[in-house]
Every structure is written in C-alpha cells, then in structure tokens.
Design a protein around this motif. Sequence first.
Motif, short mmCIF file in Angstrom:
data_model
loop_
_atom_site.label_atom_id
_atom_site.label_comp_id
_atom_site.label_asym_id
_atom_site.label_seq_id
_atom_site.Cartn_x
_atom_site.Cartn_y
_atom_site.Cartn_z
N UNK A 1 89.33 83.77 51.27
CA UNK A 1 90.76 83.94 51.60
C UNK A 1 91.29 85.24 51.01
N UNK A 2 90.85 85.57 49.80
CA UNK A 2 91.30 86.80 49.13
C UNK A 2 90.87 88.03 49.92
N UNK A 3 89.61 88.03 50.38
CA UNK A 3 89.11 89.17 51.15
C UNK A 3 89.90 89.31 52.45
N UNK A 4 90.08 88.21 53.17
CA UNK A 4 90.82 88.25 54.44
C UNK A 4 92.27 88.69 54.21
N UNK A 5 92.87 88.21 53.12
CA UNK A 5 94.25 88.60 52.83
C UNK A 5 94.34 90.08 52.47
N UNK A 6 93.39 90.54 51.64
CA UNK A 6 93.40 91.96 51.26
C UNK A 6 93.24 92.87 52.46
N UNK A 7 92.31 92.53 53.35
CA UNK A 7 92.10 93.35 54.55
C UNK A 7 93.30 93.24 55.49
N UNK A 8 93.89 92.03 55.59
CA UNK A 8 95.07 91.86 56.44
C UNK A 8 96.23 92.72 55.94
#
Length: 465
Positions: free
Chosen positions: A27-34
């Motif tokens: 979730x952190x990776x997806x949020x950071x990229x988003x």
Amino acid sequence: MTHLRVEMLAATPVEPITSAGHAQLGIAVLTGIAVLVVLITKFKLHAFLSLTIGSLVLGAVAGAPLDKAISSFTTGLGATVAGVGVLIALGAILGKLLADSGGADQIVDTILAKASERSMPWAMAFIAGLIGLPLFFEVGIVLLIPVVLLVAQRGGFSLMRIGIPALAGLSAMHGLVPPHPGPLVAIDAVGANLGVTLALGVLVAVPTAVIAGPLFSRYAARWVDITPPENMIPKRPSEDLDRRPSFAATVCTVLLPVVLMLLKALVDIVVDDPDNHLQRVTDIIGAPLIALLAAVLVGLFTLGRAAGFGRDRLASTVERSLAPIAGILLIVGAGGGFKQTLIDIGVGQMILDLSEDWNVSALFLAWLIAVGIRLATGSATVATISAAGLVAPLAADMSTTHTALLVLAIGAGSLFFSHVNDAGFWLVKEYFGMSVGQTVKTWSVMETIISVVSLVFVLLLSLVL
C-alpha cells in the motif's frame, strides 16, 4: 546462469526502518507512486518536489519514523548526486561544446552530403545515435529536430520518414547507454559494471534503433503524412558557417569517453588481474569520471579552439552548459532519495519474498516494474531510478554480465509508451506540428517498439552470455 529465476536470487539482509508487513508495504509503494503521479500530472509540480514529497509519504504510510524517512531520503539523494552528478555535468559541458562549436552540424552536414535519398533515414538514425552518446535526450532533441526539419524540407521527404529514425536513435541511447543519467543511476543502484553495461547497451541499442527507426518510419510515414511546419524551420546564423571543427576531430572527441570505457571493460574481461599494470592503468583512464573529463579537455581544443573560441568564449560556453542541468541533477538526486527510501523500508526484500516461487525471468520482472512506473509518472529517468531501487536485491547473486543486462531491462521498460504525462511527448508534438492523436500513432508507438524490442534482445543475450 543462463536463465534467471527469481527464486535463485538472494539479497543481503538489511534491517528495515519499519516493521510493516507486506500488505502495508505494498500500500505504501502504491500510495507513494500515486502521489508522484498526481503531483506531476495534475498539479504540474516539479519532479524534484514531487519525488521529495512522494518519498516522505512512502515512508509515512509504511510506518517509518519521520526522522528515519528523512535520513533515508537525504542519504540516497547525496549518494546519487555524488555518484553521477559530476558525470552529468561533464556530459553537459561536452554537449554544449559540440553544439556551440558547430561540431554537431559538421557531423550532420558531412554524412548528409554523402547519403542518397534511399539511405537518408539510416543516415539520420546514425547521426542521432552518434550525437546522442554524450548528450541528454532533451538536448539531443533540441539540437537535431531543426536539422530534421531542414532535411525534410530541402529534400522533399515525409517528416516522419526522416524524424522517426532520428528520434529512435536518440531515445535508444538515452534509455540504454551510459553516461546518460538513468543508466548511470541504475548501474550504481544494482552494482553493475559500467564498461560491460556500456558495451552491451550499445549492442542492444543499435539493432533496436534500426527496427524502431528506419524500418518503422515506413509505416509511420503512411499513418501520418505531414510536412515540416514553416514556423519551426530554423535559419542558421551566418557565424555558424565561418569556421567549424573537422568531421574527424569531432567524431574522435565524441567517441573518446566511449572508447576509454570500452577499453577498460575489455581489459577487465581478458586480463582479470587487479595487480596487472595494464589493468590498473585502464581502470583509471576508463573510469567514467576520467574518461569524460579527458573528452572535455580534448574538446576544448578540438571543438572550441578549432571554432575560433578564445579563453573568454570557452569559459562562457562551460558556464552556460551547467545552468540548464540544475533541474536534472535535482531530479536525479531526489529519485535516488526515493529509491533509498524504498530500500530502507524493506520493499526490495518484500519483492524477493513474494516472488521467490515465481518461474519468471528477473530481467522480465525488472522490465515490468519500470513499465508501470513509466506509464504512471511519464518520466524515463524517474522510472529507471525507482525500478532500480525496487529490484536491486535481485542482483545480489547475478554474474557481472547479467547484472548489466538487469540495468538494460530496466532502461528498456523506462521507455515504454510515452504519452501525455511525458514532457518529451509534447516536445515532439510541438516541433513536428502534430495533433495528440498523430503523436500517439508515431512517437508513442515508436517508444513502445524500442522498449519491447530491446527487452527481447536483452532476454536473448541472457540465454547465451
């Protein structure tokens, strides 16, 4: 190791700065990229600021203490700039000398004078690839597109028949061959050998540029048949025609750093003895810093002096070459900070844990990750840097050759389908006077061909090397 399986690779364990589980890290990776995507595309925030904010959001969502997240980001930023910042600066100086002295024009004019109508697309791809070796992509575009427009107008060629090969040559070099920023940072992140990566990068980039350039341009010219826009066709200043460096001197200067780095790689492979005097010498002269510095110093004479530049003009040229790269250095540095944050929160180990049972090529996995980030952010450099940080643990047990191929797989993925969130997309659209749809059918398809074809060549090399 002819076929790389993720389950065969192990990473040196690093104590993460957070105890988050795989779900939270994902979730952190997806949020950071988003966050990156939204800030860059919707709010048009500079990539440096977007990467900085995205890194902090990444760490926060992963549950890392704020001070440790900041420390990870600044450590990565500093290490990246220290590793590649000087090389980027030296490349910018060499590129500026090449442009201001008329050396680039000399290469273009000499080759075009000898090229027939049928061979013109091939000549343009060759010119772009040659000039693209020491130049950043944006600099290469600004330098070559006016030449493309002139050649198309004076020769009565379809703009796509001439332009696509030039763009393909530039783009292939930008994504696959150091000393461009993306490959350099990826090399540093995964611990690849620069000389081997350079040699394999050229080996992959040349046939890729041929397929995506002269061959694909036949179809692109049918899909989009346009003439050069009159308002974009340049008028060369008369001073550029007075005195220029010779063709031979210009080519030798441009290729000097490449030759020195390839020589080092060759000696490392053949001799393979750190105590050998020849290898010690080539290790020094083939180091990217020394190779590029030598090319710049030689270029001051073979390019600057040959064009009649005095000391003041040379000093001015060097000074003016450095200002435009400030943004590039900051973006590359912040990308390194984002990469380090990914590593420190344990994302690399998470990828290994989740993919240990996959029967998939690590090279293909690296390509897919870079493709995803490229599509999301629109930046080849950001995609390369971020993907390199994610897949760095996969290189732990790889051979020198396969580590270099991992860098090329990342670079290939970073070029996939340039679209409306990519500055290069709009640059090509405006210079060529195309609509968004026409740009997608030509430029975007060409970039995708480069990405897929270069991946195929990388996978084929992994089977035989």
